[in-house]
Design a protein around this motif. Structure first.
Motif, PDB file in Angstrom:
ATOM      1  N   ARG A   1       0.801  -1.275   0.020  1.00 40.49           N
ATOM      2  CA  ARG A   1      -0.082   0.014  -0.118  1.00 40.49           C
ATOM      3  C   ARG A   1       0.863   0.980   0.130  1.00 40.49           C
TER       4      ARG A   1
ATOM      5  N   ASP B   1       3.191   4.277   0.488  1.00 38.67           N
ATOM      6  CA  ASP B   1       4.019   4.610   1.465  1.00 38.67           C
ATOM      7  C   ASP B   1       5.311   5.436   0.856  1.00 38.67           C
ATOM      8  N   GLU B   2       4.954   6.560   0.988  1.00 39.24           N
ATOM      9  CA  GLU B   2       5.644   7.568   0.300  1.00 39.24           C
ATOM     10  C   GLU B   2       7.221   7.613   0.522  1.00 39.24           C
ATOM     11  N   ASP B   3       7.357   7.437   1.655  1.00 38.95           N
ATOM     12  CA  ASP B   3       8.786   7.466   2.409  1.00 38.95           C
ATOM     13  C   ASP B   3       9.709   6.282   1.524  1.00 38.95           C
ATOM     14  N   ARG B   4       8.774   5.035   1.520  1.00 40.72           N
ATOM     15  CA  ARG B   4       9.657   3.833   1.047  1.00 40.72           C
ATOM     16  C   ARG B   4       9.931   4.092  -0.373  1.00 40.72           C
TER      17      ARG B   4
ATOM     18  N   TRP C   1      -2.314   3.766  -3.954  1.00 43.91           N
ATOM     19  CA  TRP C   1      -1.289   4.732  -4.509  1.00 43.91           C
ATOM     20  C   TRP C   1      -1.891   5.842  -5.549  1.00 43.91           C
TER      21      TRP C   1
END
Length: 263
Positions: free
Chosen positions: A116, A118-121, A146
């Motif tokens: 799902r 996860d902007e940082d990842r 996303w």
């Protein structure tokens, strides 16, 4: 430039309708299209011998895209602390002969449905992707979380293509985030979607969005509904709708597939 092709080219159930002998699948395919997506690399790293064979057999000017191995996306799930870049660098080293001949135009990162937003990842991963002047990166998201502006802004920042998909559970959103636009038609059938034949009218209804994507930069359109040659028929039909001239062989294959698939 707008190019249309299929996801994969060597299927046994295409024998008889698309080509006469699977041993000559690649040469027959390159007489139908100028674009192909190689999917086998998702399941395992290609051998040096296979890459060398591709680099010899694809004609000059052909456009190849390739899926990144699932160790990157499904096993390590883009995690930098799991040395995912080691897999990326090994993969790029293997396929470099295709880059050297300017055949490999894009590398496709297909995320698992369970991953799902996860902007940082995502930024940690794409910010250190190795860049090559002739090869672009594209990302296909499989979870609807996303589909938000934060994702698109991030892809635009790094000039990475958002892969537009036609499949159950995801919107067909013709969003351009990079110089290259990338579209994948999966289908809506019962056998994991892929056993689906698009009607000409369904394809025609997508034309406005596709033409918008192709107005600036390159546009790659790939069909993944491969069973029975459906992908080939739909790719040829869409090519006609887009005004792409078909070779006599392509017209013959299209008529043969229409007789066998269109009820």
């Amino acid at each position: 430039m707008v190019l249309v092709g299929t996801c994969g080219y060597s299927y046994r159930d295409w024998v008889g309708s698309v080509y006469r002998d699977i041993r000559y699948a690649l040469s027959a395919y390159t007489r139908l299209f100028r674009l192909v997506e190689i999917d086998s690399t998702f399941y395992s790293m290609p051998s040096k011998q296979m890459v060398e064979s591709w680099s010899r057999r694809f004609p000059t000017g052909f456009h190849v895209t390739m899926k990144v191995p699932r160790t990157v996306t499904h096993d390590k799930r883009l995690m930098i602390n799991m040395n995912v870049m080691d897999d990326i660098n090994r993969f790029i080293d293997l396929v470099r002969p295709l880059m050297g001949k300017e055949l490999l135009k894009a590398l496709l990162i297909q995320l698992p449905p369970s991953l799902r937003f996860d902007e940082d990842r995502l930024e940690s991963f794409i910010s250190i992707l190795p860049m090559s002047g002739g090869t672009s990166w594209a990302i296909e998201f499989r979870h609807i979380s996303w589909i938000r502006n934060e994702t698109f802004r991030l892809l635009e920042k790094y000039n990475i293509s958002y892969v537009v998909v036609d499949e159950p559970g995801m919107p067909f959103m013709a969003r351009k985030t990079a110089d290259l636009s990338y579209v994948r038609f999966h289908g809506h059938g019962k056998n994991i979607w892929y056993d689906y034949l698009y009607s000409v009218e369904e394809l025609r209804n997508k034309l406005p969005q596709l033409m918008e994507l192709g107005a600036y930069g390159e546009l790659y359109i790939l069909f993944n509904n491969h069973p029975g040659g459906r992908a080939v028929l739909n790719a040829l039909q869409l090519s006609q709708l887009l005004g792409i001239e078909l070779t006599p062989m392509a017209l013959e294959v299209m008529r043969r597939l229409e007789r066998s698939l269109v009820k």
